[in-house]
Scaffold this motif. Sequence first.
Motif, PDB file in Angstrom:
ATOM      1  N   LYS A  12       0.860  -1.201   0.000  1.00 37.56           N
ATOM      2  CA  LYS A  12       0.000   0.000   0.000  1.00 37.56           C
ATOM      3  C   LYS A  12       0.887   1.239   0.000  1.00 37.56           C
ATOM      4  CE  LYS A  12      -2.495  -0.852   3.556  1.00 37.56           C
ATOM      5  NZ  LYS A  12      -3.126  -1.360   4.665  1.00 37.56           N
ATOM      6  N   LYS A  13       0.544   2.211  -0.850  1.00 42.52           N
ATOM      7  CA  LYS A  13       1.363   3.425  -0.944  1.00 42.52           C
ATOM      8  C   LYS A  13       1.505   4.118   0.415  1.00 42.52           C
ATOM      9  CE  LYS A  13       0.107   4.119  -5.758  1.00 42.52           C
ATOM     10  NZ  LYS A  13      -0.704   4.836  -6.731  1.00 42.52           N
ATOM     11  N   SER A  14       0.447   4.035   1.247  1.00 49.77           N
ATOM     12  CA  SER A  14       0.457   4.749   2.535  1.00 49.77           C
ATOM     13  C   SER A  14       1.548   4.215   3.473  1.00 49.77           C
ATOM     14  CB  SER A  14      -0.917   4.640   3.202  1.00 49.77           C
ATOM     15  OG  SER A  14      -1.238   3.279   3.379  1.00 49.77           O
ATOM     16  N   GLU A  15       2.019   2.984   3.236  1.00 50.53           N
ATOM     17  CA  GLU A  15       3.050   2.415   4.122  1.00 50.53           C
ATOM     18  C   GLU A  15       4.387   3.133   3.990  1.00 50.53           C
ATOM     19  OE1 GLU A  15       3.292  -2.019   4.067  1.00 50.53           O
ATOM     20  OE2 GLU A  15       1.457  -1.805   2.909  1.00 50.53           O
ATOM     21  N   TRP A  52       3.865   3.441  -9.555  1.00 50.23           N
ATOM     22  CA  TRP A  52       3.564   2.388  -8.576  1.00 50.23           C
ATOM     23  C   TRP A  52       2.139   1.933  -8.728  1.00 50.23           C
ATOM     24  CZ3 TRP A  52       5.900   3.546  -3.024  1.00 50.23           C
ATOM     25  CH2 TRP A  52       7.318   3.467  -3.111  1.00 50.23           C
ATOM     26  N   PRO A  53       1.821   0.663  -8.594  1.00 49.35           N
ATOM     27  CA  PRO A  53       2.792  -0.411  -8.441  1.00 49.35           C
ATOM     28  C   PRO A  53       3.522  -0.677  -9.753  1.00 49.35           C
ATOM     29  CG  PRO A  53       0.581  -1.318  -8.606  1.00 49.35           C
ATOM     30  CD  PRO A  53       0.432   0.171  -8.590  1.00 49.35           C
ATOM     31  N   PRO A  78       6.407  -4.766   5.817  1.00 50.28           N
ATOM     32  CA  PRO A  78       7.172  -4.618   4.568  1.00 50.28           C
ATOM     33  C   PRO A  78       8.107  -5.807   4.431  1.00 50.28           C
ATOM     34  CG  PRO A  78       7.929  -3.021   6.217  1.00 50.28           C
ATOM     35  CD  PRO A  78       6.747  -3.724   6.817  1.00 50.28           C
ATOM     36  N   ILE A  79       8.288  -6.292   3.215  1.00 50.14           N
ATOM     37  CA  ILE A  79       9.166  -7.447   2.996  1.00 50.14           C
ATOM     38  C   ILE A  79      10.476  -6.991   2.364  1.00 50.14           C
ATOM     39  CG2 ILE A  79       9.434  -9.624   1.722  1.00 50.14           C
ATOM     40  CD1 ILE A  79       6.563 -10.263   2.204  1.00 50.14           C
ATOM     41  N   ALA A  80      11.576  -7.244   3.074  1.00 57.29           N
ATOM     42  CA  ALA A  80      12.905  -6.948   2.530  1.00 57.29           C
ATOM     43  C   ALA A  80      13.245  -8.063   1.552  1.00 57.29           C
ATOM     44  CB  ALA A  80      13.942  -6.918   3.647  1.00 57.29           C
ATOM     45  N   ALA A  81      13.638  -7.694   0.326  1.00 58.04           N
ATOM     46  CA  ALA A  81      13.946  -8.758  -0.642  1.00 58.04           C
ATOM     47  C   ALA A  81      14.941  -8.319  -1.700  1.00 58.04           C
ATOM     48  CB  ALA A  81      12.666  -9.244  -1.336  1.00 58.04           C
ATOM     49  N   PRO A  82      16.069  -9.008  -1.768  1.00 59.85           N
ATOM     50  CA  PRO A  82      16.953  -8.880  -2.935  1.00 59.85           C
ATOM     51  C   PRO A  82      16.497  -9.887  -3.975  1.00 59.85           C
ATOM     52  CG  PRO A  82      17.970 -10.329  -1.345  1.00 59.85           C
ATOM     53  CD  PRO A  82      16.602  -9.958  -0.785  1.00 59.85           C
ATOM     54  N   SER A  83      17.138  -9.918  -5.134  1.00 54.44           N
ATOM     55  CA  SER A  83      16.868 -10.973  -6.104  1.00 54.44           C
ATOM     56  C   SER A  83      17.243 -12.320  -5.478  1.00 54.44           C
ATOM     57  CB  SER A  83      17.675 -10.715  -7.377  1.00 54.44           C
ATOM     58  OG  SER A  83      19.021 -10.416  -7.060  1.00 54.44           O
ATOM     59  N   ARG A 136      10.006  -0.227  -2.798  1.00 48.79           N
ATOM     60  CA  ARG A 136       9.249  -0.362  -4.034  1.00 48.79           C
ATOM     61  C   ARG A 136       7.942  -1.091  -3.785  1.00 48.79           C
ATOM     62  NH1 ARG A 136       8.826  -3.867  -8.488  1.00 48.79           N
ATOM     63  NH2 ARG A 136       9.704  -5.969  -8.260  1.00 48.79           N
ATOM     64  N   MET A 137       6.966  -0.854  -4.685  1.00 49.33           N
ATOM     65  CA  MET A 137       5.665  -1.508  -4.589  1.00 49.33           C
ATOM     66  C   MET A 137       5.475  -2.352  -5.849  1.00 49.33           C
ATOM     67  SD  MET A 137       2.019   0.326  -4.070  1.00 49.33           S
ATOM     68  CE  MET A 137       0.511  -0.565  -4.355  1.00 49.33           C
ATOM     69  N   PRO A 138       5.665  -3.679  -5.733  1.00 48.08           N
ATOM     70  CA  PRO A 138       5.566  -4.525  -6.928  1.00 48.08           C
ATOM     71  C   PRO A 138       4.130  -4.642  -7.425  1.00 48.08           C
ATOM     72  CG  PRO A 138       6.015  -5.873  -4.980  1.00 48.08           C
ATOM     73  CD  PRO A 138       6.019  -4.449  -4.526  1.00 48.08           C
ATOM     74  N   SER A 139       3.970  -4.859  -8.735  1.00 46.50           N
ATOM     75  CA  SER A 139       2.614  -4.988  -9.297  1.00 46.50           C
ATOM     76  C   SER A 139       2.169  -6.445  -9.364  1.00 46.50           C
ATOM     77  CB  SER A 139       2.568  -4.373 -10.697  1.00 46.50           C
ATOM     78  OG  SER A 139       3.472  -5.049 -11.552  1.00 46.50           O
ATOM     79  N   ASP A 140       3.103  -7.378  -9.207  1.00 42.08           N
ATOM     80  CA  ASP A 140       2.747  -8.800  -9.287  1.00 42.08           C
ATOM     81  C   ASP A 140       1.708  -9.149  -8.214  1.00 42.08           C
ATOM     82  OD1 ASP A 140       3.901 -11.672 -10.292  1.00 42.08           O
ATOM     83  OD2 ASP A 140       3.320 -11.743  -8.181  1.00 42.08           O
ATOM     84  N   LYS A 141       0.663  -9.860  -8.625  1.00 44.85           N
ATOM     85  CA  LYS A 141      -0.465 -10.141  -7.713  1.00 44.85           C
ATOM     86  C   LYS A 141      -0.051 -11.035  -6.550  1.00 44.85           C
ATOM     87  CE  LYS A 141      -3.665  -7.735  -9.624  1.00 44.85           C
ATOM     88  NZ  LYS A 141      -2.647  -6.706  -9.898  1.00 44.85           N
ATOM     89  N   THR A 142       0.779 -12.049  -6.827  1.00 44.22           N
ATOM     90  CA  THR A 142       1.215 -12.951  -5.750  1.00 44.22           C
ATOM     91  C   THR A 142       2.064 -12.179  -4.738  1.00 44.22           C
ATOM     92  OG1 THR A 142       1.222 -14.773  -7.324  1.00 44.22           O
ATOM     93  CG2 THR A 142       2.400 -15.131  -5.258  1.00 44.22           C
TER      94      THR A 142
END
Length: 356
Positions: A70-73, A93-94, A138-143, A121-127
């Motif tokens: 969510k953008k508000s986060e 975004w997303p 919030p999820i911290a994630a590298p590749s 970042r706010m990903p657009s992928d639904k999953t």
Amino acid sequence: MKTQVISASRQEEAGTTLGANLIRSGELVAFPTETVYGLGANGLDGEAVNRIFEAKGRPNDNPLILHIAKKSELKKLWSHVPDRAYPLIETFWPGPLTLIFHKADAVPYEVTAGLETVAVRMPSDKTAQSLIRKAGVPIAAPSANRSGKPSPTTAEHVLEDMDGRIPLILDGGECKYGVESTVLSLVGEPTILRPGAVTKEMLEAVIGPVRLAGSILRPLMDREVAASPGMKYKHYAPDAQVIVIDGTPEQTAKCALSMYYDYMEQGKTVEILSTKQTHMRYRGASATMIGDREQPETMCQNLFRSLRDIGSHCDVILAEGIPTDEEGLAYMNRLLRSAGFERVDAEAYVRKNQIN
Ligand code: TXA
Ligand code: MG
């Protein structure tokens, strides 16, 4: 540890619910995004974030991106939101744009590798969205690759690198863009630290002039400080040697073919990464068409997959360089790193070797 793979198309609800529970309990979950697969942990839990660095073998001075649904986060993660962030967020975004600004106290230094700034970042992928929403953090994630390898664009690639290291991979099929997000720093003058599918031209249409970090198309110089710590490490390297050939399509094809047969004579297995414009010229040689020079986004989509697939059974990959306009910049940024910046000037090569 046994690594479970769950199909997001057949069992999306069950998969993201299990994933969210794992994230909340401090575990790692690999998940699809529209760019590449991410390796996620609770972004507010420093200990969980440390597990990402262990699983990837990632140098601990390379900061991570926080993913929100969510953008508000954003307000909870940045100390304040600068004015020029708003039109960018509204437009992109997303989607595949990461923004960097001063961090709020809630963001642990494990995420930022000790920096006072944080990437979001706010990903657009639904999953991805469903996983983040259910996790409630919030999820911290590298590749989701082992550090130094090409980024994964399918769940199989993630499994190759992470089997036995993480409990769960959510399989969302092949990623749409195939290269990681554009990273834009909003600290000081807006500066692209890593090019991606949201191009310089697209950003400038919204906020005016945007700079490019110096080392996007070249290695760092002695004592030069990396604007983005990720830039200083070896990157995207497949198991084969990659060589980039620069020039017009015609010169490039002549040069590539000549080099191809030279390497074959030395007993090496070679593959050419061709383009729609040149593919026919390589008849008789082993070439994989990676995309259309006129639509560099098609080349981005296939790059990491090709480097992995071909790299596993070849000694040398000869890859055509392309102009760095629009998404060509993201393509060349990744390709040159995968080659360790080894490049050949086709015109000079053709002249020197008198090839016609
Ligand atoms: O598309 C993507 O961005 C993917 C998906 C999973 O979202 N993620 C990704 O993360 O590519 P990673 O960790 O592989 O790349 C993040 C890049 C690194 O080059 C890192 O150095 C840079 O962003 N970065 C992160 N935080 C930063 C900060 N505070 N200042 C400068 N650079 C930062
Ligand atoms: Mg990466």
